[in-house]
Design a protein around this motif. Structure first.
Motif, PDB file in Angstrom:
ATOM      1  N   ARG A 106      34.714  41.022  41.546  1.00 30.35           N
ATOM      2  CA  ARG A 106      33.355  40.643  41.790  1.00 30.35           C
ATOM      3  C   ARG A 106      32.707  41.968  42.606  1.00 30.35           C
ATOM      4  O   ARG A 106      31.524  42.105  42.337  1.00 30.35           O
ATOM      5  CB  ARG A 106      33.257  39.318  42.771  1.00 30.35           C
ATOM      6  N   TYR A 108      33.533  44.958  42.341  1.00 32.43           N
ATOM      7  CA  TYR A 108      33.293  45.723  41.039  1.00 32.43           C
ATOM      8  C   TYR A 108      32.303  45.482  39.976  1.00 32.43           C
ATOM      9  O   TYR A 108      31.911  45.934  38.915  1.00 32.43           O
ATOM     10  CB  TYR A 108      34.607  46.000  40.151  1.00 32.43           C
ATOM     11  N   ARG A 109      31.473  44.480  40.410  1.00 35.68           N
ATOM     12  CA  ARG A 109      30.402  44.101  39.559  1.00 35.68           C
ATOM     13  C   ARG A 109      30.403  43.149  38.347  1.00 35.68           C
ATOM     14  O   ARG A 109      29.745  43.167  37.518  1.00 35.68           O
ATOM     15  CB  ARG A 109      29.536  45.032  39.254  1.00 35.68           C
ATOM     16  N   LEU A 110      31.905  42.846  38.362  1.00 35.90           N
ATOM     17  CA  LEU A 110      32.104  41.862  37.126  1.00 35.90           C
ATOM     18  C   LEU A 110      31.638  40.573  37.350  1.00 35.90           C
ATOM     19  O   LEU A 110      31.370  39.909  38.510  1.00 35.90           O
ATOM     20  CB  LEU A 110      33.604  41.540  37.019  1.00 35.90           C
ATOM     21  N   THR A 111      31.241  39.756  36.331  1.00 36.12           N
ATOM     22  CA  THR A 111      30.787  38.486  36.616  1.00 36.12           C
ATOM     23  C   THR A 111      31.906  37.386  36.706  1.00 36.12           C
ATOM     24  O   THR A 111      33.033  37.855  36.735  1.00 36.12           O
ATOM     25  CB  THR A 111      30.094  37.928  34.976  1.00 36.12           C
ATOM     26  N   SER A 114      34.312  36.841  34.053  1.00 33.84           N
ATOM     27  CA  SER A 114      35.184  37.844  33.621  1.00 33.84           C
ATOM     28  C   SER A 114      35.895  38.295  34.703  1.00 33.84           C
ATOM     29  O   SER A 114      37.231  38.741  34.420  1.00 33.84           O
ATOM     30  CB  SER A 114      33.998  39.019  33.467  1.00 33.84           C
ATOM     31  N   ALA A 117      38.976  35.808  34.539  1.00 40.18           N
ATOM     32  CA  ALA A 117      39.818  35.901  33.462  1.00 40.18           C
ATOM     33  C   ALA A 117      40.647  37.534  33.427  1.00 40.18           C
ATOM     34  O   ALA A 117      41.854  37.323  33.150  1.00 40.18           O
ATOM     35  CB  ALA A 117      38.984  36.167  32.065  1.00 40.18           C
ATOM     36  N   ARG A 118      39.946  38.413  33.966  1.00 41.37           N
ATOM     37  CA  ARG A 118      40.810  39.654  34.187  1.00 41.37           C
ATOM     38  C   ARG A 118      41.893  39.392  35.172  1.00 41.37           C
ATOM     39  O   ARG A 118      43.082  39.814  35.179  1.00 41.37           O
ATOM     40  CB  ARG A 118      39.839  40.487  34.776  1.00 41.37           C
ATOM     41  N   GLU A 121      44.958  37.794  33.592  1.00 39.82           N
ATOM     42  CA  GLU A 121      45.484  38.782  32.578  1.00 39.82           C
ATOM     43  C   GLU A 121      46.473  39.700  33.562  1.00 39.82           C
ATOM     44  O   GLU A 121      47.447  39.797  33.158  1.00 39.82           O
ATOM     45  CB  GLU A 121      44.561  39.680  32.184  1.00 39.82           C
ATOM     46  N   THR A 156      39.361  48.093  35.253  1.00 41.90           N
ATOM     47  CA  THR A 156      39.874  49.169  34.099  1.00 41.90           C
ATOM     48  C   THR A 156      39.224  50.402  34.224  1.00 41.90           C
ATOM     49  O   THR A 156      38.710  51.045  33.473  1.00 41.90           O
ATOM     50  CB  THR A 156      39.902  48.472  32.819  1.00 41.90           C
TER      51      THR A 156
ATOM     52  N   ALA B   3      41.213  40.708  27.464  1.00 43.67           N
ATOM     53  CA  ALA B   3      39.828  40.186  27.626  1.00 43.67           C
ATOM     54  C   ALA B   3      38.753  41.361  27.750  1.00 43.67           C
ATOM     55  O   ALA B   3      39.046  42.239  28.474  1.00 43.67           O
ATOM     56  CB  ALA B   3      39.692  39.009  28.688  1.00 43.67           C
ATOM     57  N   GLU B   4      37.659  41.038  27.281  1.00 42.91           N
ATOM     58  CA  GLU B   4      36.551  42.043  27.362  1.00 42.91           C
ATOM     59  C   GLU B   4      36.082  42.061  28.745  1.00 42.91           C
ATOM     60  O   GLU B   4      35.572  40.842  29.361  1.00 42.91           O
ATOM     61  CB  GLU B   4      35.643  42.071  26.434  1.00 42.91           C
ATOM     62  N   LEU B   5      35.697  43.179  29.349  1.00 39.92           N
ATOM     63  CA  LEU B   5      35.096  42.832  30.886  1.00 39.92           C
ATOM     64  C   LEU B   5      33.632  42.750  30.441  1.00 39.92           C
ATOM     65  O   LEU B   5      32.802  43.574  30.009  1.00 39.92           O
ATOM     66  CB  LEU B   5      35.367  44.067  31.589  1.00 39.92           C
ATOM     67  N   VAL B   6      33.038  41.851  31.451  1.00 39.32           N
ATOM     68  CA  VAL B   6      31.530  41.508  31.393  1.00 39.32           C
ATOM     69  C   VAL B   6      30.965  41.919  32.819  1.00 39.32           C
ATOM     70  O   VAL B   6      31.505  41.312  33.786  1.00 39.32           O
ATOM     71  CB  VAL B   6      31.229  40.163  30.996  1.00 39.32           C
ATOM     72  N   PHE B   7      30.177  42.913  32.879  1.00 41.71           N
ATOM     73  CA  PHE B   7      29.602  43.237  34.323  1.00 41.71           C
ATOM     74  C   PHE B   7      28.121  42.706  34.561  1.00 41.71           C
ATOM     75  O   PHE B   7      27.416  42.437  33.458  1.00 41.71           O
ATOM     76  CB  PHE B   7      29.327  44.868  34.359  1.00 41.71           C
ATOM     77  N   GLU B   8      27.936  42.497  35.545  1.00 41.69           N
ATOM     78  CA  GLU B   8      26.484  42.057  36.125  1.00 41.69           C
ATOM     79  C   GLU B   8      25.665  43.121  35.733  1.00 41.69           C
ATOM     80  O   GLU B   8      25.858  44.280  36.305  1.00 41.69           O
ATOM     81  CB  GLU B   8      26.422  41.489  37.704  1.00 41.69           C
TER      82      GLU B   8
END
Ligand SMILES: Nc1ncnc2c1ncn2[C@@H]1O[C@H](COP(=O)(O)OP(=O)(O)OP(=O)(O)O)[C@@H](O)[C@H]1O
Ligand SMILES: [Mg+2]
Lengths: 319, 269
Positions: A106, A108-111, A114, A117-118, A121, A156, B3-8
């Motif tokens: 979060r 790192y600005r991921l939703t 996402s 899920a990451r 993984e 990543t 999984a593909e990363l989704v950014f805000e």
């Protein structure tokens, strides 16, 4: 985005703590998708270099760029492309492994989805699934290191800094860590790794830079460095003085170091395939029995004894 | 398979707030997981309340205005004292973070580094709310009664929240400057103990000598205690309420920039 061929570019970097000069003009260049190992003893300036590269520390002189961004003027840009695994594991002990990962994702600005899920993984990939929902303070040293690395990989980033990722790990955990790092390299990540072990640099890195006392004292591939440092040595131990003396005579010029009291001697090996065989054949021909034998690889000790020894002499001559 | 990363993709302000919220979540989890500390937050205030009420109750109640029991008088003081000492935890968490690599990690991320401080300070508000609530319940059990209205209680909450924030920011400064957790412990004790005891938290100022009294009646803790006390007892509040608010805001105006500056300095060198 990147103008330069080099992902990491350090030019004449200097840093002093008060009067103590810790970095005295370091140059580093790392090509995309390769690994550079920064090899050096305690206090060489490895951590200092990594902290400067990851925007954590101010420096005094030189230029430092990551992905073409200046670490001082464009620190935020740099931070969005790097992952850092510091020398001491920087995970939140009271949070679980999963919570650590999601939180960092979060940040790192991921939703939220996402990040979750990451995290899942990475937990699978790093064999942490069973411990995922336990606070990190219950993890073993190896698990903590793996979590620490996983955390820095959450978004990543294309560039990773690993500060002594295997120091303090047992041999098995070290191999696991090496595998993980190799997988990262296969994915095209650019890595700067610091280590005190030549073996590790040898095993993983494309390019090795040896630093000591804040200066680059040697660089090249593992092969080039080892050639500079010395070759593998075959150590032979005999049962008694008679055998020892016979062996010295039979091997002649090939004998390197010798210890008469312990009936032992060493032979330099340039080519493992032919040199060992030839030596043993020579001894067999003269019917000399061997009590024991071993092959010694050049160790970091040898590197430093030879490289830093030279450097010390040079600085003494300066005076 | 990865999984593909989704950014805000949000505004800078949104990220700034979100970073702080994430840090508040983190620190709040610490409070819940840190069972030893949590037990302290429950039992320490109860212990103080019961001890003070039973040890001092007899002799001090004679000095109180007629119709006011010591437990009713004491409640405001004990709450403020607990909150003041509670700020030690803020200092400890910040000092602890700085000693571990975790702050380095946060700083290598694209996030505002003050979010870490915000996280500890806001989550401490929650912990203090728990402590205060526990104390009120315990107080009711041993005879505390108040006729304060809901509005009064909201006013009390407002004053206490401002005061807690002010003290937490002060404590943050201690946490950043201190070199070790032990240092935090004695530093905060040396700073907070005299402030809370040289106040009207536990006793009316009549028995103090003139120097002590001059200090006691003018310092911020007394203002906060007296404001809360007046609201609890329904007595005239005088200047105490706005002085309490001004003190708290004033302390924050100084402490927030100083703490932020110190934190930034401590984490960049
Ligand atoms: N904050 C500091 N203040 C003063 N000196 C420091 C500080 N941090 C590091 N140093 C000094 O800088 C030198 C280089 O330290 P650095 O941590 O970079 O070494 P290193 O190569 O990472 O060593 P190690 O293998 O032990 O981790 C050391 O002599 C160390 O004492
Ligand atoms: Mg180091």
């Amino acid at each position: 985005m990147p103008q330069s061929d080099y992902v990491i570019e350090v030019d004449n970097l200097t840093k002093a703590y008060g009067k103590q000069e810790v970095l005295r003009g370091i140059d580093l260049k790392v090509t995309r998708g390769t690994m550079l190992a920064l090899l050096g003893p305690n206090g060489a300036g490895k951590t200092t270099t990594v902290r400067i590269l990851s925007t954590l520390l101010k420096y005094d002189g030189g230029t430092v760029k990551v992905e073409g961004y200046d670490v001082t003027d464009q620190a935020d840009k740099v931070r969005s492309v790097i992952g850092l695994t510091g020398q001491s594991a920087a995970v939140d002990e009271l949070l679980t492994g999963r919570e650590n990962l999601v939180m960092m994702g979060r940040l790192y600005r991921l939703t939220a989805d996402s990040a979750k899920a990451r995290a899942q993984e990475l937990l699978e990939e790093f064999d942490l699934l069973k411990a995922a929902d336990r606070p990190a303070k219950t993890y073993s040293g190896g698990m903590r290191r793996r979590l620490d690395l996983a955390v820095s990989l959450i978004a990543t980033p294309p560039v990773i800094f690993l500060d002594e990722p295997t120091t303090g790990l047992d041999p098995r955990s070290r191999l696991v860590m090496w595998d993980i790092i190799k997988k990262l390299m296969e994915k095209g990540t650019t890595i700067l790794l610091t280590t005190q072990y030549l073996e590790e640099a040898d095993h993983l890195a494309d390019q090795i830079v040896v630093i000591d006392g804040g200066k680059v004292i040697a660089q090249g591939t593992a092969k080039q460095l080892k050639a500079k440092v010395g070759n593998d040595r075959l150590e032979l131990v005999f049962k008694n003085t008679a055998d020892f003396n016979a062996a010295v005579e039979a091997l002649g010029k090939e004998v390197g170091d010798r210890n008469e009291k312990e009936f032992s001697l060493t032979v330099l090996i340039r080519d493992t395939n032919t040199d060992v065989k030839r030596t043993l054949e020579t001894l067999a021909k003269h019917q000399i029995a061997i009590a024991s034998m071993a092959i010694h690889k050049p160790t970091l000790d040898d590197v430093f004894l030879s490289l830093t020894g030279k450097q010390k002499q040079a600085t003494e001559e300066d005076k | 398979m990865a999984a593909e990363l989704v950014f805000e993709h949000k505004s800078k302000l949104w990220f700034t707030i979100n970073d702080s919220l994430l840090m508040i979540k983190r620190s709040s989890r610490h409070i819940i997981r840190n069972t030893d500390q949590l037990l302290g937050a429950f039992f320490q205030p109860i212990m103080f309340l019961v001890l003070f009420a039973s040890v001092f109750g007899g002799s001090i109640s004679k000095a109180l205005p007629p119709g006011i029991t010591y437990i009713n008088y004491l409640m405001a003081g004990i709450i403020v004292q607990t909150v003041a000492f509670g700020s030690t935890t803020t200092a400890l968490s910040i000092c602890g973070d700085l000693q571990k690599g975790i702050v380095d990690r946060f700083r290598s991320l694209p996030m505002g580094n003050l979010a870490v401080l915000n996280g500890h300070i806001v989550s401490d508000l929650f912990r203090n709310a728990i402590s205060t609530f526990v104390m009120l319940i315990a107080g009711l059990v041993i005879g505390f009664r108040s006729h304060a209205s809901l509005l009064n209680w909201l006013e009390i909450a407002g004053i206490l929240i401002l005061f807690t924030l002010a003290f937490s920011w002060l404590a943050a400064i201690v946490g950043i400057l201190a070199k070790s957790v032990e240092a935090v412990q004695w530093l905060t004790f040396v700073l907070i103990f005299p402030l809370t005891f040289a106040s009207t938290a536990f006793v009316p100022p009549v028995g103090m000598n003139s120097v002590l009294r001059a200090f006691a009646v003018n310092q911020p803790i007394t203002q906060v205690v007296e404001a809360v006390r007046a609201l609890i007892l329904g007595t005239p509040i005088g200047n105490h309420a706005w002085l309490a608010v001004v003190w708290s805001l004033g302390l924050m105006v100084v402490a927030i920039p100083v703490a932020s500056w110190l934190f930034r300095r401590r984490t960049t060198n």
